[in-house]
Design a protein around this motif. Structure first.
Motif, PDB file in Angstrom:
ATOM      1  N   PRO A  27       0.385  -1.341   0.134  1.00 42.18           N
ATOM      2  CA  PRO A  27      -0.171   0.037  -0.267  1.00 42.18           C
ATOM      3  C   PRO A  27       0.882   1.266  -0.107  1.00 42.18           C
ATOM      4  O   PRO A  27       0.243   2.280  -0.592  1.00 42.18           O
ATOM      5  CB  PRO A  27      -0.867  -0.134   1.218  1.00 42.18           C
TER       6      PRO A  27
ATOM      7  N   ARG B 230       1.941   2.407  -3.367  1.00 40.72           N
ATOM      8  CA  ARG B 230       0.466   2.239  -3.790  1.00 40.72           C
ATOM      9  C   ARG B 230       0.435   3.681  -4.413  1.00 40.72           C
ATOM     10  O   ARG B 230       0.229   4.579  -4.928  1.00 40.72           O
ATOM     11  CB  ARG B 230      -0.678   1.482  -4.071  1.00 40.72           C
ATOM     12  N   LYS B 231       0.683   4.073  -2.874  1.00 44.80           N
ATOM     13  CA  LYS B 231      -0.129   5.603  -2.864  1.00 44.80           C
ATOM     14  C   LYS B 231       1.121   6.068  -3.487  1.00 44.80           C
ATOM     15  O   LYS B 231       0.142   7.307  -3.856  1.00 44.80           O
ATOM     16  CB  LYS B 231       0.005   5.558  -0.808  1.00 44.80           C
TER      17      LYS B 231
ATOM     18  N   HIS C 229      -3.107  -0.043   8.972  1.00 40.67           N
ATOM     19  CA  HIS C 229      -2.527  -1.029   8.077  1.00 40.67           C
ATOM     20  C   HIS C 229      -1.954  -2.238   9.509  1.00 40.67           C
ATOM     21  O   HIS C 229      -1.641  -3.542   9.288  1.00 40.67           O
ATOM     22  CB  HIS C 229      -1.162  -0.855   8.031  1.00 40.67           C
TER      23      HIS C 229
ATOM     24  N   THR D 171      -4.451  -4.311   6.191  1.00 44.34           N
ATOM     25  CA  THR D 171      -3.336  -4.849   5.537  1.00 44.34           C
ATOM     26  C   THR D 171      -2.417  -5.597   6.152  1.00 44.34           C
ATOM     27  O   THR D 171      -2.059  -6.234   5.267  1.00 44.34           O
ATOM     28  CB  THR D 171      -2.359  -3.151   4.936  1.00 44.34           C
TER      29      THR D 171
ATOM     30  N   ALA E  95      -5.075   3.221  -1.903  1.00 46.66           N
ATOM     31  CA  ALA E  95      -3.963   2.281  -1.891  1.00 46.66           C
ATOM     32  C   ALA E  95      -4.222   0.921  -1.094  1.00 46.66           C
ATOM     33  O   ALA E  95      -3.803  -0.007  -1.777  1.00 46.66           O
ATOM     34  CB  ALA E  95      -2.394   2.767  -1.738  1.00 46.66           C
ATOM     35  N   HIS E  96      -4.816   1.321   0.467  1.00 45.78           N
ATOM     36  CA  HIS E  96      -4.672   0.180   0.697  1.00 45.78           C
ATOM     37  C   HIS E  96      -5.897  -0.875   1.415  1.00 45.78           C
ATOM     38  O   HIS E  96      -5.742  -1.723   0.889  1.00 45.78           O
ATOM     39  CB  HIS E  96      -4.477   0.663   2.739  1.00 45.78           C
TER      40      HIS E  96
ATOM     41  N   CYS F 207      -5.282  -2.954  -2.481  1.00 47.38           N
ATOM     42  CA  CYS F 207      -3.732  -3.810  -2.180  1.00 47.38           C
ATOM     43  C   CYS F 207      -5.063  -5.774  -1.822  1.00 47.38           C
ATOM     44  O   CYS F 207      -5.401  -6.683  -1.714  1.00 47.38           O
ATOM     45  CB  CYS F 207      -2.818  -4.055  -1.161  1.00 47.38           C
TER      46      CYS F 207
END
Lengths: 228, 228
Positions: free
Chosen positions: B17, B20-21, B108, B112, B173-174, B177
């Motif tokens: 994540p 990805r962010k 997170h 995640t 982003a999180h 995933c």
């Protein structure tokens, strides 16, 4: 998140680096604050109301409730611009934020969290005896961090560059918690010891140096300004 | 941290994540980037040179090496102002940063990290079989998060307010995933599902939706824009 009164109030706990970084920045900005010690591990119905994440610190400021230490100190630097604790260029500002994250994530995971958990929180919350292996790992990790920070200070006056910034207060917040229980080998780096002596002698540090946690005595040099 | 060339390059790994962010914000800012997949768990001597913290993502941009995902995206928003992904007032900006921290820390830790670790990283790094109890705890936790975010979206167009911000890309982003491995119960909240469908249909999302992780097949709806 509005509340009725305008008193500035910080819900905190004394030996938390996250609470301390907010206290230091408030003090550096000369913002008077009422400190409310929160025994968060006992579970407070109010804490979740003030911060849905259920975490400290929470700052009540100008009628708003603010949470997350990094978000709070960035807010304070924007809302109360003098003295500025952020440099001007995007690249310099990135370096400040990178180092704040270095401490709040890496340093916390490898050093502050395990050491404080074993040596402070287990005692305060009466949840067992310290695991010396965990403490030893933390003390080993702190050496690498000291060496890295020391290398930064070879070419910089402050941690993120030549001006005092949020990164210094974040770092000092973590080190001051360890220093309270005497877990920093200041002899390892003259540069880092000088940096800490300088920031520790600022008026902003007074409140933090006056902390007395019941049952946990501060190291003899903790509040001394000419230690080391 | 200067390097010689000017190519924009992101050292990353697909189902992180944090990586990805940064990818999403780069794409939203229309900054072309060369992606370099880094198998960081195999230990790369170059990773520590690029980022002393030894973590991904690392962005090479305008000849500098930048680390720490939140510090990187704040830098990008300052260095490339259009389109702006931060609101104007200190209070609104605090809310963006509070929610970024909500995802990068609380979400997170509770969701995640445990779910991806059990269902993805153990497979990729061949370090054991998923612990279904850990996965179950993560899936239980995600429900509370969905409910909280859903309550925010009742009065806001985007997560941190009425403008699209860094908080939306951090959250997306999180979620993306988790969505890759089909672990989001989108039926639980129409508001959150609509928010995700909207952000997922932005051109900035294309690269992330095209990800194919060897050995881990994406859920059938993963790249569909009218899922749910």
């Amino acid at each position: 998140m509005n509340t009725n009164t305008q008193t500035t109030r910080l819900y905190h706990t004394a030996l938390s680096p996250f609470c301390r970084k907010v206290r230091l920045v408030l003090a550096e900005k000369k913002i008077e604050v009422e400190l409310v010690e929160e025994r968060y591990w006992e579970g407070s119905p109010d804490l979740k109301r003030r911060n849905p994440a259920g975490k400290l610190p929470v700052l009540r400021y100008r009628g708003n409730l603010l949470a997350e230490s990094q978000a709070i100190i960035e807010y304070l630097d924007e809302a109360v611009p003098a003295p500025s604790l952020m440099p001007q260029t995007p690249l310099e500002r990135h370096e400040v934020r990178r180092l704040c994250a270095w401490f709040d994530d890496k340093f916390h995971t490898e050093v502050t969290q395990p050491i404080l958990n074993e040596r402070v929180w287990k005692k305060i919350t009466r949840s067992g005896y310290p695991d010396s292996r965990v403490v030893k790992d933390g003390l080993r990790a702190v050496k690498d961090h000291i060496d890295y920070l020391s290398s930064l200070l070879e070419t910089r006056r402050w941690l993120a560059g030549n001006t005092l910034s949020l990164a210094d207060f974040t770092a000092a917040a973590h080190f001051s918690c360890l220093d309270y229980i005497s877990d920093v080998d200041w002899d390892r780096s003259e540069g880092l010891r000088d940096w800490y002596a300088t920031i520790k002698s600022r008026p902003a540090f007074r409140s933090v140096l006056a902390d007395q946690v019941p049952g946990i005595h501060p190291a003899p040099h903790y509040a001394e300004l000419d230690f080391g």
